[in-house]
Motif scaffolding. Structure first.
Motif, PDB file in Angstrom:
ATOM      1  N   ARG A 230       0.840  -1.197   0.000  1.00 34.90           N
ATOM      2  CA  ARG A 230       0.000   0.000   0.000  1.00 34.90           C
ATOM      3  C   ARG A 230       0.872   1.243   0.000  1.00 34.90           C
ATOM      4  O   ARG A 230       1.981   1.248   0.527  1.00 34.90           O
ATOM      5  CB  ARG A 230      -0.903   0.028   1.241  1.00 34.90           C
ATOM      6  CG  ARG A 230      -1.921  -1.091   1.260  1.00 34.90           C
ATOM      7  CD  ARG A 230      -2.985  -0.831   0.212  1.00 34.90           C
ATOM      8  NE  ARG A 230      -3.893  -1.939   0.136  1.00 34.90           N
ATOM      9  CZ  ARG A 230      -4.085  -2.671  -0.949  1.00 34.90           C
ATOM     10  NH1 ARG A 230      -3.437  -2.423  -2.043  1.00 34.90           N
ATOM     11  NH2 ARG A 230      -4.929  -3.664  -0.950  1.00 34.90           N
ATOM     12  N   LYS A 231       0.352   2.310  -0.569  1.00 32.64           N
ATOM     13  CA  LYS A 231       1.045   3.594  -0.558  1.00 32.64           C
ATOM     14  C   LYS A 231       0.728   4.298   0.755  1.00 32.64           C
ATOM     15  O   LYS A 231      -0.440   4.495   1.100  1.00 32.64           O
ATOM     16  CB  LYS A 231       0.578   4.445  -1.732  1.00 32.64           C
ATOM     17  CG  LYS A 231       1.338   5.746  -1.894  1.00 32.64           C
ATOM     18  CD  LYS A 231       0.721   6.692  -2.907  1.00 32.64           C
ATOM     19  CE  LYS A 231       0.560   6.113  -4.276  1.00 32.64           C
ATOM     20  NZ  LYS A 231       0.110   7.132  -5.264  1.00 32.64           N
ATOM     21  N   MET A 232       1.769   4.669   1.487  1.00 30.98           N
ATOM     22  CA  MET A 232       1.596   5.360   2.763  1.00 30.98           C
ATOM     23  C   MET A 232       2.315   6.708   2.694  1.00 30.98           C
ATOM     24  O   MET A 232       3.308   6.861   1.997  1.00 30.98           O
ATOM     25  CB  MET A 232       2.199   4.538   3.911  1.00 30.98           C
ATOM     26  CG  MET A 232       1.685   3.145   4.015  1.00 30.98           C
ATOM     27  SD  MET A 232       0.073   3.137   4.762  1.00 30.98           S
ATOM     28  CE  MET A 232      -0.222   1.385   4.861  1.00 30.98           C
ATOM     29  N   TYR A 233       1.821   7.674   3.438  1.00 32.66           N
ATOM     30  CA  TYR A 233       2.437   8.995   3.509  1.00 32.66           C
ATOM     31  C   TYR A 233       2.922   9.232   4.929  1.00 32.66           C
ATOM     32  O   TYR A 233       2.218   8.939   5.895  1.00 32.66           O
ATOM     33  CB  TYR A 233       1.419  10.077   3.130  1.00 32.66           C
ATOM     34  CG  TYR A 233       0.947   9.968   1.704  1.00 32.66           C
ATOM     35  CD1 TYR A 233       1.668  10.563   0.681  1.00 32.66           C
ATOM     36  CD2 TYR A 233      -0.216   9.274   1.381  1.00 32.66           C
ATOM     37  CE1 TYR A 233       1.239  10.475  -0.638  1.00 32.66           C
ATOM     38  CE2 TYR A 233      -0.649   9.178   0.069  1.00 32.66           C
ATOM     39  CZ  TYR A 233       0.080   9.782  -0.923  1.00 32.66           C
ATOM     40  OH  TYR A 233      -0.346   9.683  -2.228  1.00 32.66           O
ATOM     41  N   ASP A 234       4.141   9.775   5.053  1.00 33.08           N
ATOM     42  CA  ASP A 234       4.638  10.106   6.384  1.00 33.08           C
ATOM     43  C   ASP A 234       4.176  11.510   6.764  1.00 33.08           C
ATOM     44  O   ASP A 234       3.430  12.157   6.026  1.00 33.08           O
ATOM     45  CB  ASP A 234       6.157   9.949   6.470  1.00 33.08           C
ATOM     46  CG  ASP A 234       6.917  10.878   5.548  1.00 33.08           C
ATOM     47  OD1 ASP A 234       6.293  11.785   4.964  1.00 33.08           O
ATOM     48  OD2 ASP A 234       8.142  10.697   5.411  1.00 33.08           O
TER      49      ASP A 234
ATOM     50  N   TYR B 182       6.071   2.983   0.215  1.00 32.23           N
ATOM     51  CA  TYR B 182       5.310   1.778  -0.087  1.00 32.23           C
ATOM     52  C   TYR B 182       5.701   0.725   0.939  1.00 32.23           C
ATOM     53  O   TYR B 182       6.879   0.475   1.164  1.00 32.23           O
ATOM     54  CB  TYR B 182       5.614   1.274  -1.497  1.00 32.23           C
ATOM     55  CG  TYR B 182       5.083   2.204  -2.555  1.00 32.23           C
ATOM     56  CD1 TYR B 182       3.783   2.068  -3.012  1.00 32.23           C
ATOM     57  CD2 TYR B 182       5.878   3.215  -3.085  1.00 32.23           C
ATOM     58  CE1 TYR B 182       3.286   2.922  -3.977  1.00 32.23           C
ATOM     59  CE2 TYR B 182       5.383   4.071  -4.051  1.00 32.23           C
ATOM     60  CZ  TYR B 182       4.094   3.920  -4.494  1.00 32.23           C
ATOM     61  OH  TYR B 182       3.590   4.768  -5.446  1.00 32.23           O
ATOM     62  N   CYS B 183       4.706   0.131   1.562  1.00 32.36           N
ATOM     63  CA  CYS B 183       4.994  -0.909   2.557  1.00 32.36           C
ATOM     64  C   CYS B 183       3.867  -1.942   2.550  1.00 32.36           C
ATOM     65  O   CYS B 183       2.782  -1.710   2.028  1.00 32.36           O
ATOM     66  CB  CYS B 183       5.182  -0.306   3.944  1.00 32.36           C
ATOM     67  SG  CYS B 183       3.774   0.586   4.554  1.00 32.36           S
ATOM     68  N   VAL B 184       4.167  -3.084   3.146  1.00 32.39           N
ATOM     69  CA  VAL B 184       3.202  -4.181   3.203  1.00 32.39           C
ATOM     70  C   VAL B 184       2.210  -3.903   4.326  1.00 32.39           C
ATOM     71  O   VAL B 184       2.602  -3.658   5.474  1.00 32.39           O
ATOM     72  CB  VAL B 184       3.920  -5.527   3.429  1.00 32.39           C
ATOM     73  CG1 VAL B 184       2.911  -6.647   3.627  1.00 32.39           C
ATOM     74  CG2 VAL B 184       4.840  -5.839   2.265  1.00 32.39           C
TER      75      VAL B 184
END
Length: 83
Positions: free
Chosen positions: A47-51, A58-60
Motif C-alpha cells: 500500500r502507498k503510505m504517507y509520512d 510503499y509498505c506491506v
C-alpha cells in the motif's frame, strides 16, 4: 519484436501430494502452500503510505496480508478434487 510465451513449465508448481495432504488438514502442507504464495500475497498487500512530511512510502499492509492468508487457508480446506 519477439514475445515470449507464458508457460507453466517456467514456474514451479505445488506437487499434488502436498495439495492432497493440505486438504486433509496437514499443517505442514498448508504452510508449504502459504510459503509458495508468500511473494504474491506480499505484492498484493503493498500500500502507498504517507509520512508526516507528505513523502510517499510503499509498505506491506500486515492486516491485509493476514486477511489474504486466512482466505487462502479457508479456500484450501474447502477445496474438492474431482477425478
Amino acid at each position: 519484436m519477439k514475445t515470449e510465451k507464458k508457460s507453466v513449465s517456467n514456474k514451479k508448481l505445488i506437487p499434488l501430494w502436498v495439495i492432497e495432504r493440505a486438504l486433509e488438514g496437514d499443517i505442514q502442507a498448508i504452510n508449504k502452500i502459504l510459503k509458495h504464495y508468500e511473494g504474491y500475497i506480499a505484492k498484493l498487500s503493498v500500500r502507498k503510505m504517507y509520512d508526516e512530511y507528505g513523502c510517499v512510502h510503499y509498505c506491506v499492509d500486515e492486516t491485509l496480508r493476514r486477511r489474504l492468508e486466512t482466505k487462502l487457508i479457508k479456500t484450501i480446506i474447502g477445496f474438492k478434487i474431482v477425478r
